[in-house]
Each structure stands twice: as structure tokens, then as C-alpha cells.
Design an enzyme around this catalytic site. Structure first.
Site, PDB file in Angstrom:
ATOM      1  N   THR A 160       0.827  -1.209   0.000  1.00 40.39           N
ATOM      2  CA  THR A 160       0.000   0.000   0.000  1.00 40.39           C
ATOM      3  C   THR A 160       0.859   1.256   0.000  1.00 40.39           C
ATOM      4  O   THR A 160       2.009   1.225   0.450  1.00 40.39           O
ATOM      5  CB  THR A 160      -0.899  -0.014   1.265  1.00 40.39           C
ATOM      6  OG1 THR A 160      -1.441   1.277   1.474  1.00 40.39           O
ATOM      7  CG2 THR A 160      -0.122  -0.377   2.515  1.00 40.39           C
ATOM      8  N   ASP A 161       0.271   2.357  -0.442  1.00 48.15           N
ATOM      9  CA  ASP A 161       0.980   3.648  -0.368  1.00 48.15           C
ATOM     10  C   ASP A 161       1.056   4.159   1.078  1.00 48.15           C
ATOM     11  O   ASP A 161       1.817   5.079   1.378  1.00 48.15           O
ATOM     12  CB  ASP A 161       0.312   4.704  -1.274  1.00 48.15           C
ATOM     13  CG  ASP A 161      -1.160   4.946  -0.980  1.00 48.15           C
ATOM     14  OD1 ASP A 161      -1.721   4.333  -0.041  1.00 48.15           O
ATOM     15  OD2 ASP A 161      -1.774   5.776  -1.694  1.00 48.15           O
ATOM     16  N   GLU A 162       0.271   3.522   1.987  1.00 49.81           N
ATOM     17  CA  GLU A 162       0.247   4.027   3.366  1.00 49.81           C
ATOM     18  C   GLU A 162       1.585   3.819   4.078  1.00 49.81           C
ATOM     19  O   GLU A 162       1.849   4.462   5.098  1.00 49.81           O
ATOM     20  CB  GLU A 162      -0.900   3.377   4.149  1.00 49.81           C
ATOM     21  CG  GLU A 162      -2.234   3.657   3.481  1.00 49.81           C
ATOM     22  CD  GLU A 162      -3.453   3.358   4.329  1.00 49.81           C
ATOM     23  OE1 GLU A 162      -3.364   3.421   5.559  1.00 49.81           O
ATOM     24  OE2 GLU A 162      -4.502   3.068   3.728  1.00 49.81           O
ATOM     25  N   TYR A 191      -1.630  -0.500  11.019  1.00 43.11           N
ATOM     26  CA  TYR A 191      -1.791  -1.179   9.721  1.00 43.11           C
ATOM     27  C   TYR A 191      -0.607  -0.872   8.811  1.00 43.11           C
ATOM     28  O   TYR A 191       0.038  -1.784   8.272  1.00 43.11           O
ATOM     29  CB  TYR A 191      -3.102  -0.734   9.056  1.00 43.11           C
ATOM     30  CG  TYR A 191      -3.168  -1.060   7.576  1.00 43.11           C
ATOM     31  CD1 TYR A 191      -3.181  -2.379   7.132  1.00 43.11           C
ATOM     32  CD2 TYR A 191      -3.217  -0.041   6.615  1.00 43.11           C
ATOM     33  CE1 TYR A 191      -3.227  -2.685   5.775  1.00 43.11           C
ATOM     34  CE2 TYR A 191      -3.267  -0.334   5.258  1.00 43.11           C
ATOM     35  CZ  TYR A 191      -3.272  -1.653   4.843  1.00 43.11           C
ATOM     36  OH  TYR A 191      -3.313  -1.956   3.500  1.00 43.11           O
ATOM     37  N   LYS A 207       2.322  -3.397   7.269  1.00 44.53           N
ATOM     38  CA  LYS A 207       2.574  -3.572   5.828  1.00 44.53           C
ATOM     39  C   LYS A 207       4.020  -3.190   5.503  1.00 44.53           C
ATOM     40  O   LYS A 207       4.676  -3.842   4.692  1.00 44.53           O
ATOM     41  CB  LYS A 207       1.601  -2.725   4.995  1.00 44.53           C
ATOM     42  CG  LYS A 207       0.164  -3.176   5.045  1.00 44.53           C
ATOM     43  CD  LYS A 207      -0.078  -4.579   4.508  1.00 44.53           C
ATOM     44  CE  LYS A 207       0.112  -4.681   3.010  1.00 44.53           C
ATOM     45  NZ  LYS A 207      -0.279  -6.031   2.506  1.00 44.53           N
TER      46      LYS A 207
HETATM   47  P1  NAD Z   1      -9.574  -7.311   2.516  1.00 39.28           P
HETATM   48  O1  NAD Z   1      -9.521  -7.036   3.986  1.00 39.28           O
HETATM   49  O2  NAD Z   1     -10.819  -7.042   1.759  1.00 39.28           O
HETATM   50  O3  NAD Z   1      -9.239  -8.860   2.250  1.00 39.28           O
HETATM   51  C1  NAD Z   1      -8.207  -9.528   2.926  1.00 39.28           C
HETATM   52  C2  NAD Z   1      -8.395 -11.018   2.680  1.00 39.28           C
HETATM   53  O4  NAD Z   1      -7.318 -11.713   3.325  1.00 39.28           O
HETATM   54  C3  NAD Z   1      -9.697 -11.585   3.254  1.00 39.28           C
HETATM   55  O5  NAD Z   1     -10.302 -12.444   2.328  1.00 39.28           O
HETATM   56  C4  NAD Z   1      -9.242 -12.359   4.477  1.00 39.28           C
HETATM   57  O6  NAD Z   1     -10.096 -13.438   4.804  1.00 39.28           O
HETATM   58  C5  NAD Z   1      -7.870 -12.829   4.022  1.00 39.28           C
HETATM   59  N1  NAD Z   1      -6.986 -13.153   5.148  1.00 39.28           N
HETATM   60  C6  NAD Z   1      -6.777 -12.413   6.270  1.00 39.28           C
HETATM   61  N2  NAD Z   1      -5.919 -13.070   7.078  1.00 39.28           N
HETATM   62  C7  NAD Z   1      -5.571 -14.219   6.434  1.00 39.28           C
HETATM   63  C8  NAD Z   1      -4.720 -15.308   6.747  1.00 39.28           C
HETATM   64  N3  NAD Z   1      -4.038 -15.349   7.906  1.00 39.28           N
HETATM   65  N4  NAD Z   1      -4.596 -16.307   5.861  1.00 39.28           N
HETATM   66  C9  NAD Z   1      -5.283 -16.301   4.697  1.00 39.28           C
HETATM   67  N5  NAD Z   1      -6.117 -15.296   4.352  1.00 39.28           N
HETATM   68  C10 NAD Z   1      -6.254 -14.276   5.204  1.00 39.28           C
HETATM   69  O7  NAD Z   1      -8.343  -6.552   1.918  1.00 39.28           O
HETATM   70  P2  NAD Z   1      -8.176  -5.861   0.483  1.00 39.28           P
HETATM   71  O8  NAD Z   1      -8.705  -4.497   0.560  1.00 39.28           O
HETATM   72  O9  NAD Z   1      -8.653  -6.794  -0.558  1.00 39.28           O
HETATM   73  O10 NAD Z   1      -6.598  -5.747   0.414  1.00 39.28           O
HETATM   74  C11 NAD Z   1      -5.820  -6.791  -0.167  1.00 39.28           C
HETATM   75  C12 NAD Z   1      -4.360  -6.410  -0.107  1.00 39.28           C
HETATM   76  O11 NAD Z   1      -4.154  -5.191  -0.813  1.00 39.28           O
HETATM   77  C13 NAD Z   1      -3.853  -6.153   1.311  1.00 39.28           C
HETATM   78  O12 NAD Z   1      -2.556  -6.679   1.409  1.00 39.28           O
HETATM   79  C14 NAD Z   1      -3.846  -4.638   1.447  1.00 39.28           C
HETATM   80  O13 NAD Z   1      -2.848  -4.226   2.339  1.00 39.28           O
HETATM   81  C15 NAD Z   1      -3.512  -4.237   0.021  1.00 39.28           C
HETATM   82  N6  NAD Z   1      -3.999  -2.903  -0.409  1.00 39.28           N
HETATM   83  C16 NAD Z   1      -5.326  -2.585  -0.255  1.00 39.28           C
HETATM   84  C17 NAD Z   1      -5.776  -1.350  -0.734  1.00 39.28           C
HETATM   85  C18 NAD Z   1      -7.236  -0.964  -0.669  1.00 39.28           C
HETATM   86  O14 NAD Z   1      -7.592   0.149  -1.058  1.00 39.28           O
HETATM   87  N7  NAD Z   1      -8.126  -1.838  -0.209  1.00 39.28           N
HETATM   88  C19 NAD Z   1      -4.882  -0.456  -1.340  1.00 39.28           C
HETATM   89  C20 NAD Z   1      -3.543  -0.836  -1.461  1.00 39.28           C
HETATM   90  C21 NAD Z   1      -3.124  -2.075  -1.009  1.00 39.28           C
END
Ligand code: NAD
Length: 354
Positions: free
Chosen positions: A133-135, A159, A163
């Protein structure tokens, strides 16, 4: 060459959108989704894919080393795309420990399993792509230049710190052991299958249920928004090039403060109701069903502690080196997102009630 891919967190928001995209564009690739199904994971988001012959869902945790090693070996997987994470900043403030377990220990476990299976003996061709993430870069003032890949890591929330820790592990496994890694740091995503605790799906589902949209502080915090399918395309561009060991920024070049973003979203919702009055009977409590403007149903709430003012991504490396540009502009993306939530209340109603 077809791939054999482990997608961690493939039942979450971005992971689910990614596997939908990937199965459409690379139907010969094998995909194993590993997801422990936390509150944010939803198997119904990928239920339609489970009938595919080369798609498998495995219910389990990335912190289970034997499980991960077994999956890599049994299925002869050659690629990991690692989405699994605890991802909600507010929850990380309430309870940071789960973020350390999943985001840091979970990533360590995957890296060690990959090292054991892929690097033993002469090694096998492989790729470990880590989604970040950009965070991790901290916050920007309103007039500062956007984050480049060289921006120092300055995470401000539990968080973001978790990351950042995982990004550092991935980098070290390349430099120390030669694991073939890439990392992408992406800005805020929006689109279908987004759990209704994050700003955009919370706003849509609250309005459809006749509730107010909470806006933190003065609503002036700025984020760079990217439609989730464009994120999948950015990851695709990185997986399909050969340089490893580095990080790539993925962004929308699309900065909005929360207030203006919610105004755009409200306009999209108002328009959807005026174009199809049929939605009034399905969502009778929505302001748009009652001749009112959705934008009048916002409320300001106390700010999140340590709330970063602004994130903005400089994605010129990806654009200049790999020719990547987001395809979906914000108005079209918001319209598609609103339309998805209008049609898919069976997906979100149980979550909005929880
Ligand atoms: P989300 O919270 O919607 O989904 C996370 C998924 O991971 C869920 O399905 C959860 O059940 C699964 N999970 C959690 N712990 C687990 C474990 N121990 N083993 C297996 N599965 C597990 O998150 P998201 O928004 O889809 O984000 C996905 C990735 O992208 C993350 O790594 C997040 O940091 C990154 N990200 C998200 C955003 C955003 O805007 N949502 C932006 C940049 C990066």
C-alpha cells in the site's frame, strides 16, 4: 507459458477482483486461492469461479507453514500473488496484534515456504509478488510531490507499520536468498466486492438503507483512487515483466478529498435512481427514492487518531517502463460500483447488518 498460481486472500476485496480478472484473461492458468475467511473474506465473491477445472479454493491461513508448503509442492505452483492481510486502519488502532500476526508473521511464513520449495537444489523458476500500500510512505502535505518508489518509509498507523514490515521482509528475501520477488504499492481501491466498512461501500450501503454517511474530521483528507480492475491490470503488467527485486507504485493519478469524492458518489446514486425508478421499491429508505439528494445525508464524525492528511502516488515508473495507464476514470468507476451494489444486495446486506 501458463502459470500455476497461489493467490492468498483471494476471497477478499482486491484478491477476488484479481482472480475474476485473471481467470477471464488467462483461462489456462491454474489458481489456488488460500483464504482463512476472516470477517473480510467472502467465499461467495468467488463462488462462480469454483466450477472452473483449474481453480481451487483452500480454507486456511498463510501462517500455517505446513499447509502452504504442501500446497506449493502438491500443485507444483510457480507464482504467489500475496493479498492476504488485515487491511482496515480503524481495526488496527483497536487491535494491532492481529495485524502483526497476519501481515508480518503471515508474510514471513509464505516467504519461508517459498524459499524451501522453490530455492532448494538448483531451484525452479518462480515469482513471489507482494501486494502493498501507499500508506507505508506516511502522509503528504497538500502541496508536496506524490510518493515515488524512493520515498522513505514513514508508516503512521499500526496497519501501515505492519505492511511496511512485510515489504522489508520481501525485499530481504530477495537480497539475502535470491527469492524472485516483486512488490507493488498501490493507492486506495474501489469497486465491487468491497466490504462495507471502507468509505465508498459504506457510503453506498448506508445511503441505500437510509442511513447517514459518516465523514471523518473536516473531510479534507485526500486519497488517490483507483478502480480495482485497474489494480489487477497493474499487477498483471508487473508479473509479465522479468525484472525482480524492486518495487512499483500503482496509482490512479486521481486525487480526491473525502468530501468531494462523496459528493461525486452521491451524484452517481441520485442519477441511478432517476434513470431507473424501479430502484425506489427495492430501496425505499434511500434519500434518492424520496426526492431528496443523497449529498444532504452526510454527517461529520470525530477524526481517526493519527489520520494521514494526504496520499498521492507517482506512478511514472510503471507508466514509462511498462506502458501502464488506468483505464477507468472516476465517474465511470463510481457509476459501475453504484450499479454493482444496487444489483447485488444479496452480497452486502448480511455484511451491512453485522
Ligand atoms: P480485505 O480485507 O478485503 O481482504 C483480505 C483477505 O485476506 C480476506 O479475504 C481475508 O479473509 C484474508 N486473510 C486475512 N488473514 C488471512 C490469513 N491469515 N490467511 C489467509 N487469508 C487471510 O483486503 P483488500 O482491501 O482486498 O486488500 C488486499 C491487499 O491489498 C492487502 O494486502 C492490502 O494491504 C492491500 N492494499 C489494499 C488497498 C485498498 O484500497 N483496499 C490499497 C492498497 C493495497
Amino acid at each position: 507459458m501458463s502459470r500455476r498460481m497461489l493467490v492468498t486472500g483471494g476471497a477478499g476485496f482486491i484478491g477476488a477482483n484479481f482472480v475474476h480478472y485473471w481467470t477471464q484473461h488467462y483461462p489456462d492458468d491454474m489458481i489456488v486461492v488460500l483464504d482463512v475467511l476472516t470477517y473480510a473474506g467472502n467465499r461467495s465473491s468467488i463462488a462462480a469461479l469454483e466450477a472452473l477445472p483449474n481453480f481451487e479454493f483452500v480454507h486456511g491461513s498463510i501462517t500455517d507453514r505446513d499447509l502452504v508448503t504442501g500446497l506449493l509442492q502438491k500443485n507444483e505452483l510457480d507464482t504467489i500473488v500475496h493479498f492476504a492481510a488485515e487491511s482496515h486502519v480503524d481495526r488496527s488502532i483497536e487491535g494491532p496484534a492481529a495485524f502483526i500476526d497476519t501481515n508480518i508473521i503471515g508474510t514471513l511464513t509464505l516467504l519461508e515456504a517459498a524459499r524451501e520449495v522453490w530455492l532448494k537444489g538448483d531451484g525452479v523458476p518462480h515469482r513471489f509478488h507482494h501486494i502493498s500500500t501507499d500508506e507505508v510512505f506516511g502522509t503528504l502535505t497538500h502541496d508536496a510531490a506524490p510518493f515515488t518508489e524512493q520515498h522513505p518509509y514513514q508508516p503512521n498507523s499500526p496497519y501501515a507499520a505492519s505492511k511496511a514490515g512485510s515489504d522489508h521482509l520481501v525485499r530481504a528475501w530477495f537480497h539475502t536468498y535470491g527469492l524472485q520477488v516483486t512488490t507493488s504499492n498501490c493507492s486506495n481501491n474501489y469497486g465491487p466486492y468491497h466490504f462495507p466498512e471502507k468509505l465508498i461501500p459504506l457510503a453506498i450501503t448506508n445511503l441505500l438503507l437510509g442511513k447517514k454517511v459518516p465523514i471523518y474530521g473536516d473531510g479534507k483528507n485526500v486519497r488517490d483512487w483507483l478502480y480495482v480492475e485497474d489494480h489487477a491490470r497493474g499487477i498483471e503488467a508487473i508479473l509479465n515483466q522479468d525484472e525482480v527485486g524492486g518495487t512499483w507504485n500503482i496509482g490512479g493519478n486521481n486525487e480526491w478529498n473525502n468530501l468531494d469524492l462523496i459528493s461525486e458518489l452521491c451524484r452517481a446514486l441520485d442519477n441511478a435512481f432517476s434513470e431507473d425508478p424501479g430502484w425506489k421499491s427495492k430501496y425505499p429508505h434511500c434519500p434518492a427514492a424520496n426526492g431528496a439528494l443523497c449529498a444532504d445525508h452526510r454527517e461529520f464524525v470525530s477524526d481517526r487518531p493519527g489520520h494521514d492528511l494526504r496520499y498521492a502516488i507517482d506512478a511514472s515508473l510503471l507508466r514509462n517502463n511498462l506502458g501502464f495507464e488506468p483505464k477507468i476514470q472516476i465517474q465511470a468507476g463510481l457509476q459501475q460500483t453504484v450499479s454493482w451494489y444496487l444489483k447485488n444486495d444479496a452480497w452486502w446486506r448480511p455484511l451491512a447488518a453485522s
